[in-house]
Design a protein around this motif. Structure first.
Motif, short mmCIF file in Angstrom:
data_model
loop_
_atom_site.label_atom_id
_atom_site.label_comp_id
_atom_site.label_asym_id
_atom_site.label_seq_id
_atom_site.Cartn_x
_atom_site.Cartn_y
_atom_site.Cartn_z
N SER A 218 13.03 12.14 15.23
CA SER A 218 13.26 12.38 16.65
C SER A 218 12.00 12.94 17.30
CB SER A 218 14.42 13.37 16.80
OG SER A 218 14.47 13.90 18.11
N ALA A 219 11.90 12.74 18.60
CA ALA A 219 10.79 13.32 19.37
C ALA A 219 10.99 14.81 19.59
CB ALA A 219 10.66 12.61 20.71
N ASP A 220 12.15 15.32 19.22
CA ASP A 220 12.45 16.75 19.36
C ASP A 220 12.23 17.43 18.02
OD1 ASP A 220 13.40 19.28 19.79
OD2 ASP A 220 15.48 18.66 20.21
N PRO A 221 11.16 18.23 17.86
CA PRO A 221 10.91 18.85 16.56
C PRO A 221 12.05 19.75 16.11
CG PRO A 221 9.42 19.74 18.25
CD PRO A 221 10.10 18.57 18.84
N ALA A 222 12.74 20.40 17.03
CA ALA A 222 13.84 21.28 16.65
C ALA A 222 14.96 20.48 15.98
CB ALA A 222 14.38 22.03 17.87
N GLN A 223 15.23 19.28 16.49
CA GLN A 223 16.28 18.45 15.89
C GLN A 223 15.88 18.00 14.49
OE1 GLN A 223 17.61 15.10 18.25
NE2 GLN A 223 18.40 14.02 16.44
N VAL A 224 14.64 17.53 14.35
CA VAL A 224 14.17 17.04 13.06
C VAL A 224 14.18 18.17 12.02
CG1 VAL A 224 12.25 15.99 11.81
CG2 VAL A 224 12.74 15.30 14.17
N LEU A 225 13.63 19.31 12.38
CA LEU A 225 13.55 20.40 11.43
C LEU A 225 14.93 20.95 11.10
CD1 LEU A 225 10.33 22.23 12.67
CD2 LEU A 225 10.59 20.46 10.91
N GLY A 226 15.83 20.92 12.06
CA GLY A 226 17.20 21.31 11.76
C GLY A 226 17.84 20.39 10.75
N GLU A 227 17.59 19.08 10.88
CA GLU A 227 18.17 18.11 9.96
C GLU A 227 17.61 18.24 8.56
OE1 GLU A 227 17.47 14.36 11.81
OE2 GLU A 227 19.02 14.62 13.34
N VAL A 228 16.29 18.44 8.45
CA VAL A 228 15.70 18.53 7.12
C VAL A 228 16.10 19.84 6.44
CG1 VAL A 228 13.47 19.56 7.77
CG2 VAL A 228 13.60 18.05 5.80
N VAL A 229 16.24 20.92 7.21
CA VAL A 229 16.71 22.18 6.62
C VAL A 229 18.16 22.05 6.18
CG1 VAL A 229 17.26 24.59 7.12
CG2 VAL A 229 15.05 23.65 7.79
N ASP A 230 18.98 21.39 6.97
CA ASP A 230 20.37 21.18 6.57
C ASP A 230 20.46 20.39 5.26
OD1 ASP A 230 21.31 22.55 8.75
OD2 ASP A 230 21.77 20.75 9.94
N ALA A 231 19.58 19.39 5.12
CA ALA A 231 19.57 18.62 3.87
C ALA A 231 19.17 19.50 2.70
CB ALA A 231 18.60 17.44 4.01
N GLY A 232 18.18 20.37 2.92
CA GLY A 232 17.78 21.29 1.85
C GLY A 232 18.85 22.30 1.52
#
Length: 404
Positions: free
Chosen positions: A122-136
């Motif tokens: 996503s162009a929104d870093p907060a969304q991307v980082l939220g998704e990758v942290v959720d996966a972790g």
């Protein structure tokens, strides 16, 4: 307290300052036995034993209960040391132009688990980082292991001390995005223990390779790599990343290697970033990049399966010559004792190692005097492993403070 217990406590007190150095020796594979640990630390056997026992009590390493001799050794048998496979882990995350991935990484650079990579960013870093942290976080819940912290690798220079991504050129993120702050907030919100760190992906790949891979033992290690887009570089000096005064050192992607070449995102022309990355290779080979898999994987597959094609071989040689020119300039400036290459550059080295080494030797002052070893990176997902190294560093610095 009896006399024996008093002596043991005294030895451990003397060795507390050695806990971090001892753990780093085991972590990097440089102390496979207690005898080697004793010699490396410069302490008595008793103190080394107390230090090893304390690290074992913290759940970080394993000490064989019975000493054994190494194969071919004529010396006194010694207790073997190894990282604890059931010990704590760090959460590692990586974002790149073609997706993101999360992993759990233990001591020794050992990947314990990985989450399936996402292929859209996503162009929104907060969304991307939220998704990758959720996966972790999901990986952590499934593992039941203790987490020491989290590290994030991003394809951008990361300015210090703020932790902002200054030039995420191949992501649609705004320049100056506060990635460290966002990542740390998402880590806390997910209930993940430990501090959170962020760094440039190639810097972290170099750190991982220096500790666990092709760069092990080098004093002045230069890493140059192209991932899914663009080119990055890193320098490890005496075991520590050289990041410059504000975290922006070694932006090697903007060395000019073809003055009349392709326009670069930085405003220049013919930079390594646009002359030796996967898009440049596919374009030079006359191939239209497809959307099915990443540009990096398309380039690797082309080298693997069609290298005998005249256009593919010619494109590879063109990129090798430009890469060699850039590496020669870096050798003249930095005088490294080893160079390691990652991503497409690794594949180009493997396709024609003699050509690349000849270009570097011919164009560099120090290369002519004997040559600089040029090797391929050896770790899978080395940027992820390097991101985990950021989270492990406080434990390596002071295990008791970090875990006690």
């Amino acid at each position: 307290m009896n006399g024996k217990a008093t002596h043991t406590k005294t030895r451990l007190d003397r060795g507390r300052g050695a806990l971090g150095p001892a753990l780093e020796l085991v972590h990097t594979g440089r102390a496979p036995t207690r005898a080697v640990l004793t010699a490396e630390l410069g302490v008595t056997r008793a103190t080394a034993g107390a230090v090893a026992a304390e690290l074992e009590a913290l759940g970080l390493i394993q000490v064989d209960s019975r000493p054994g001799a190494a194969a071919g050794s004529q010396g006194r048998p010694s207790h073997r040391l190894a990282v604890n496979d059931s010990g704590p882990v760090a959460l590692a995350a990586q974002v790149h132009a073609d997706g993101f991935r999360a992993a759990l990484v233990g001591l020794g650079g050992r990947t314990v688990a990985t989450a399936p990579g996402c292929v859209t960013v996503s162009a929104d870093p907060a969304q991307v980082l939220g998704e990758v942290v959720d996966a972790g976080a999901e990986l952590l819940r499934g593992s039941g292991l203790r987490c020491v912290g989290a590290g994030l690798a991003v394809p951008s220079a990361v300015a210090e001390p703020d932790g902002t991504a200054l030039n995420p050129l191949h992501l649609a993120w705004p320049a100056g995005a506060p990635v460290r702050e966002i990542f740390a907030e998402r880590v806390r919100a997910a209930g993940i223990e430990g501090p959170a760190f962020t760094g440039n992906d190639v810097n972290l790949a170099a750190l991982a390779e220096h500790r666990h891979g092709a760069g092990r033992g080098a004093q002045h290690l230069l890493c140059v790599a192209t991932g899914h887009r663009g080119v990055g570089g890193a320098l490890v000096l005496d075991g520590r990343l050289h990041t410059g005064s504000s975290g922006l050192a070694l932006e090697v992607g903007h060395l000019t290697v073809s003055p009349e070449g392709r326009p670069c995102y930085c405003g220049g022309r013919g930079c390594l970033d646009v002359e030796t990355d996967p898009l440049a290779f596919l374009t030079a080979a006359g191939r239209d990049p497809g959307p099915e898999v990443s540009l990096l994987e398309q380039s690797r597959e082309l080298l693997r399966t069609e290298y005998e094609d005249v256009a593919v071989r010619g494109a590879a040689q063109e990129l090798i010559d430009r890469l060699g020119l850039g590496l020669a300039g870096l050798v003249n400036i930095l005088n490294p004792d080893r160079i390691i290459l990652g991503g497409l550059h690794k594949a180009l080295l493997e396709a024609d190692p003699d050509r690349l080494r000849a270009v570097v030797a011919d164009r560099s002052l120090w290369g002519r005097s004997g040559g600089v070893p040029i090797l391929a990176c050896s770790l899978d997902h080395n940027s992820l492993v390097g991101a985990a190294e950021l989270a492990w560093q406080p434990v390596l610095d002071d295990p008791l403070a970090a875990l006690g």
